[in-house]
Scaffold this active site. Structure first.
Site, PDB file in Angstrom:
ATOM      1  N   ASP A 159       0.748  -1.068  -0.070  1.00  0.00           N
ATOM      2  CA  ASP A 159       0.097  -0.104   0.160  1.00  0.00           C
ATOM      3  C   ASP A 159       0.917   1.296   0.064  1.00  0.00           C
ATOM      4  OD1 ASP A 159      -2.422   1.432   0.275  1.00  0.00           O
ATOM      5  OD2 ASP A 159      -2.229   1.483   2.410  1.00  0.00           O
ATOM      6  N   ASP A 169      -3.205  -1.058   5.584  1.00  0.00           N
ATOM      7  CA  ASP A 169      -3.752  -0.421   6.907  1.00  0.00           C
ATOM      8  C   ASP A 169      -5.211  -0.287   7.176  1.00  0.00           C
ATOM      9  OD1 ASP A 169      -3.858   1.815   5.119  1.00  0.00           O
ATOM     10  OD2 ASP A 169      -2.577   3.003   6.309  1.00  0.00           O
ATOM     11  N   ASP A 185      -7.862  -3.165   2.278  1.00  0.00           N
ATOM     12  CA  ASP A 185      -6.745  -3.931   2.159  1.00  0.00           C
ATOM     13  C   ASP A 185      -6.839  -5.518   2.912  1.00  0.00           C
ATOM     14  OD1 ASP A 185      -5.000  -2.032   1.101  1.00  0.00           O
ATOM     15  OD2 ASP A 185      -4.824  -1.161   3.060  1.00  0.00           O
TER      16      ASP A 185
END
Length: 1010
Positions: free
Chosen positions: A363, A704, A708
């Protein structure tokens, strides 16, 4: 919505179809409909809302607005998996065979030996104790859905039959008209019908760190990007909005993610696969030896029953009793070591998985970047300046005495609603908490650092009127009294999006003087804007105007609703651009990943330009590598004319990703070394992970947000953020980064690779002593000599002297830079391979067996039984009724006396194994390097050498051991009989390693490098 909404797949037997449906893009179309069409679809009214009767009807039809909990695994099932899974099966098999052998002996003999019974009990105890240890280490219930529940708002304000009613969030129905304000959590997916300065925080869903404006207008075909949809469980951070509920419970976007996450099946971890492979090898070796000697025993004339007991005995002798505990403890030690380096491992097996990783899907926000907007550049006086955000202003590279800068640094904090939270004077400016959105916080900190107290500046320039930012105007405006007591004019300051700047500005400030905004300046302005925008930065323009005193005298009543003051012909002061900057340690970490053969892919919900800029900044797209767009721009040709294979890097938009076939996806992942996926949905993140796994990669995913969690769950190892991560992502992950830093992953990879190497060494060390443990039993059967090593002494080796030393190898440092080699190939690079078995069993193990038998024959010869006399003596030796067995000196031995000598031989054989295991432990420190090159810096290993020696001495000489463990004191000289064999092992292996280094890739390496 006359019929039940079928956008969410029903639970049915075709579970795979359900999951495939969930992976598809969000099937919301209401954002493209007019408010009237939405009202008709959901049988509601935009003013009155639902009737109470309709709400009750829809509640019966759709069920409550709640997430369906998944079937959870009972704790006893989890415990049983630890007790009966993987390596434990081998020990259980051994224990059952021991009990079976004892049962056969008990049924056929008057006084059966209890060795098999003791061994069975010990094996059972080892499995149960280790199983409990593993269970408590990994004890974690599946709390994924519980953490989703924590995100569900408890109350909602609905309008039914024209009246505002506070109801439980579970009672909110599709068609309900609801109202939200700043601080509320959105109770369902809603189609916004009206909004006033409404902004929502979608970061947990889309990964965008900036609050997003909401309005009734459809601004994008993608429902995740349009402004007229607000999503279940996201937060309204400011303003107010009304909307019609279009999805509830499992049908919401968040509900789909929850179901997708909890329904995903994950495969075995790489280390679990390796242990399974190891079990197959050990079982194969054990069964082969057992069957071979079973047939041999039958040929030699043993009864069928005796041959079966021999068969069971040989199979059990091959079981390394202490290895399960050794592997578990080694993984636990590494997990603790990783925790000290900010990597908290939830699942012990994940320790090694990270070391096997070949692809990291990371990410962007908060992982690669700092998750805080920072002013990066400024443009004033027709020059781009780099902002200085150091605490001591040591990086300043522009003239702060410039009049233009002084004007810009006045507009930026005045036209700004952000402010520092109280009681933070002792906290450094960059780390202070701010009440306000991310961009305004960045401006506030920048000016506070550069110019001093913003609060003081605002006190001196009192605000008298304000128009907050809204999506229609795309600007923010405020009017202030000035700090000059001799100037009664009001100062109008404005900031906003670039497209609204030029049409409101007639002049520009250069070197502190206003000049007309001519075409040349407009072009310079556009070039600066394009350059900063191309860096992925969010650019804001700033302008001001001193309102004429004759038109706007002191005390003038400014009306911000029906604007009664001038808002054009302003003076443009400058630009300021912001970005969420990369973490300082990330570029180095990405470089280490590249040298370690690990592909780093960025997967983000952010804009492609921003994603590409950060990817270049951190090295995911390396210098000199181009995308098809870069090549097209360089050659001045359309993108369609560029061969995608010519571009090493690529940036793929989520809208393009959803149109790709599986083959096209595989082609991109296979042929591009540097990849960025931007504007991706949670479902697309999952598809990317599955694509990498399909090509054989071992995938680590970092994230986070709630968005995700499906990818975290599906990955071979999911890595969540400890500080900024949502509860959902932490529950779905296998590992948590306590400092949210991507660089910590690289540390984890290094530790994972090291533990794999060290586990190989531990297993090689442990398996080697299997041969000196098995051969006495084989000689007992074939040559008919007294048993050289008993079951009890074998247990003392496997669960006593060997275990501490085997665990000490977990502390061994790397032989070379393990981050300079390619990731382990799961198909080729096994934890236990034929070469390891060949070294442990066929070479070092044989030398150890020779050392043990040498001590055995010497002691018996000293007592009058020469080797030639021992052949075929077993039946007489073990005959309880024979009490006058004669040795070569003519001495007669009773049964009891013979057994004392035999048990003394067991003790001597045991001590010999300890002595030769000294050398084995030292040579297992390295697989390729010389021990002299590696050194003896591992203090735990040195302690292990002393520990196993002290334990052997204790078991030999402690009073009472002759009764408890049938171990008898030895003459001091008998300890030295195995020393030459220990030295031989050391010399033999050093010679092997010398050949390995001198002739890499040669025959010796192919046959002996494990």
């Amino acid at each position: 919505m006359g019929d039940k909404d079928d956008r969410f797949p029903k639970k049915k037997k075709g579970g795979t179809k359900d999951m495939d449906a969930l992976k598809k893009e969000v099937p919301i179309t209401e954002h493209k409909m007019s408010v009237e069409e939405v009202c008709r679809k959901f049988q509601t009214d935009v003013v009155q809302g639902l009737t109470n009767a309709k709400a009750a009807e829809f509640l019966l039809r759709d069920g409550p607005n709640a997430l369906t909990p998944p079937p959870t695994t009972p704790e006893w099932v989890k415990f049983c998996r630890q007790l009966f899974g993987g390596f434990s099966i081998l020990l259980w098999t051994g224990a059952i065979l021991c009990f079976l052998a004892y049962a056969i002996q008990a049924a056929t003999e008057d006084e059966p030996a209890g060795d098999n019974l003791y061994l069975g009990i010990v094996l059972t105890a080892v499995v149960v104790i280790t199983g409990c240890f593993s269970y408590f280490q990994e004890a974690k219930s599946s709390k994924i859905m519980e953490s989703f529940k924590n995100m569900v708002p408890q109350q909602a304000l609905v309008i039914r039959e024209g009246e505002k009613v506070q109801v439980n969030a579970e009672e909110v129905m599709a068609g309900d008209l609801i109202e939200v304000k700043g601080g509320d959590r959105i109770p369902a997916d809603i189609r916004v019908t009206s909004a006033h300065g409404c902004k929502v925080d979608n970061s947990s869903l889309t990964g965008e760190s900036e609050p997003q404006s909401r309005s009734p207008d459809c601004t994008h075909d993608n429902p995740l990007e349009t402004r007229n949809i607000a999503f279940f469980s996201t937060n309204c951070v400011e303003g107010t909005a009304r909307g019609i509920v279009i999805c509830t419970g499992d049908r919401t976007v968040m509900g789909r993610i929850a179901t997708l996450t909890s329904g995903l099946e994950t495969g075995k971890t790489p280390i679990a696969v390796e242990i399974e492979h190891f079990i197959h090898i050990i079982t194969g070796v054990a069964v082969f030896l057992g069957v071979t000697f079973f047939i041999l025993a039958i040929i030699l004339g043993y009864t069928w029953l005796k041959a079966v007991i021999f068969l069971i005995g040989i199979i059990v002798a091959n079981v390394p009793e202490g290895l399960l505990a050794t592997v578990t403890v080694c993984l636990t030690l590494t997990a603790k070591r990783m925790a000290k380096k900010n990597c908290l491992v939830k699942n012990l097996e994940a320790v090694e998985t990270l070391g096997s990783t070949s692809t990291i899907c990371s990410d962007k926000t908060g992982t690669l970047t700092q998750n805080r907007m920072t002013v990066a550049h400024m443009w004033f006086d027709n020059q781009i300046h780099e902002a200085d955000t150091t605490e001591d202003q040591s990086g300043a590279a522009f003239d702060k005495s410039s009049v233009t800068w002084l004007s810009l640094s006045r507009v930026a904090p005045l036209c700004n609603r952000a402010q520092f939270k109280p009681r933070q004077d002792s906290v450094s400016i960059l780390k202070r908490d701010v009440a306000g959105d991310a961009s305004e916080s960045a401006l506030l900190k920048c000016i506070e650092l550069s110019c001093g107290s913003v609060r003081m500046m605002r006190d001196k320039n009192k605000k008298v009127a304000e128009i907050p930012f809204n999506p229609t105007n795309k600007y923010q405006l405020s009017i202030h009294e000035t700090e000059d007591p001799n100037d009664n004019r009001y100062l109008l300051v404005m900031k906003g999006a670039l497209e609204r700047i030029l049409d409101r500005c007639s002049t520009i400030m250069l070197q502190g003087k206003e000049q007309p905004m001519d075409e040349e300046m407009k072009e310079a302005f556009q070039n600066a804007y394009m350059e900063l925008g191309g860096l992925g930065e969010r650019v804001l323009g700033f302008r001001h105007l001193l309102l004429p005193e004759d038109q706007y005298p002191k005390g003038f009543a400014f009306d911000t609703d029906d604007v009664n003051f001038q808002t054009d012909n302003l003076c443009f002061v400058g630009l300021m651009s912001m970005i969420d900057p990369p973490r300082a340690a990330v570029p180095d970490a990405v470089g280490k990943c590249r040298s370690a053969g690990i592909k780093v892919i960025m997967v983000t919900g952010d804009h492609p330009i921003t994603a590409k800029a950060i990817a270049k900044g951190v090295g995911i797209i390396s210098e000199g590598n181009e995308t098809v767009e870069d090549i097209a721009a360089r050659l001045n040709i359309p993108v369609s004319q560029v061969n995608p294979r010519d571009a090493k890097a690529c940036v793929i938009h989520g809208s393009d990703l959803k149109d790709l076939s599986q083959d096209q996806m595989d082609d991109i992942l296979r042929n591009h070394t540097e990849i960025v996926f931007a504007r991706t949905s949670p479902q697309q993140k999952l598809i990317i992970v599955e694509g990498c796994q399909r090509l054989g990669a071992i995938v680590a995913v970092t994230g986070d947000g709630v968005n995700d969690s499906p990818a975290l769950k599906k990955a071979d190892i999911g890595v969540a953020m400890g500080i900024s991560g949502s509860d959902v992502s932490k529950q779905a992950a296998d590992m948590i980064l306590l400092d949210d830093n991507f660089a910590s992953i690289v540390t984890g990879v290094e530790e994972g690779r090291l533990i794999f190497d060290n586990l190989k060494k531990s297993i090689a060390y442990t398996l080697t002593s299997n041969i000196p443990e098995i051969t006495p039993f084989l000689f007992f059967i074939i040559v008919n000599i007294p048993l050289a090593l008993g079951t009890i002494t074998i247990l003392c080796i496997d669960l006593g002297t060997d275990m501490g030393s085997a665990i000490s190898l977990a502390y061994e440092t790397a032989e070379s830079d393990i981050m300079k080699r390619q990731p382990r190939n799961p198909c080729r690079d096994k934890l236990v391979n034929e070469r390891l078995i060949s070294i442990a069993y066929g070479q070092i193990g044989m030398i150890q067996a020779l050392g043990g038998f040498f001590s055995y024959f010497v002691i018996l010869a000293e007592n009058g039984f020469l080797p030639s006399q021992l052949v075929g003596i077993r039946l007489n030796w073990d005959d309880r009724s024979l009490n006058d067995l004669e040795d070569s000196y003519g001495q007669q031995w009773t049964y009891e006396q013979r057994k004392i000598v035999e048990f003394t031989c067991h003790t001597a054989f045991f001590v010999s194994i300890v002595v030769v295991q000294w050398a084995d432990l030292i040579i297992c420190k390295t697989r390729r390097n010389s021990v002299f090159q590696q050194g003896m810096k591992n203090k735990i290993l040195i302690f292990g050498l002393f520990e196993e020696t002290a334990l052997a001495a204790f078991l030999s000489y402690c009073p009472g051991m002759d009764v408890a463990l049938r171990m008898y004191p030895l003459k001091p000289t008998w300890w030295f009989w195995a020393f030459p064999y220990s030295f031989l092992i050391f010399v033999y292996d050093e010679a092997r390693k010398l050949i390995l280094c001198r002739n890499p890739g040669g025959w010796v390496e192919k046959e002996t490098y494990y």
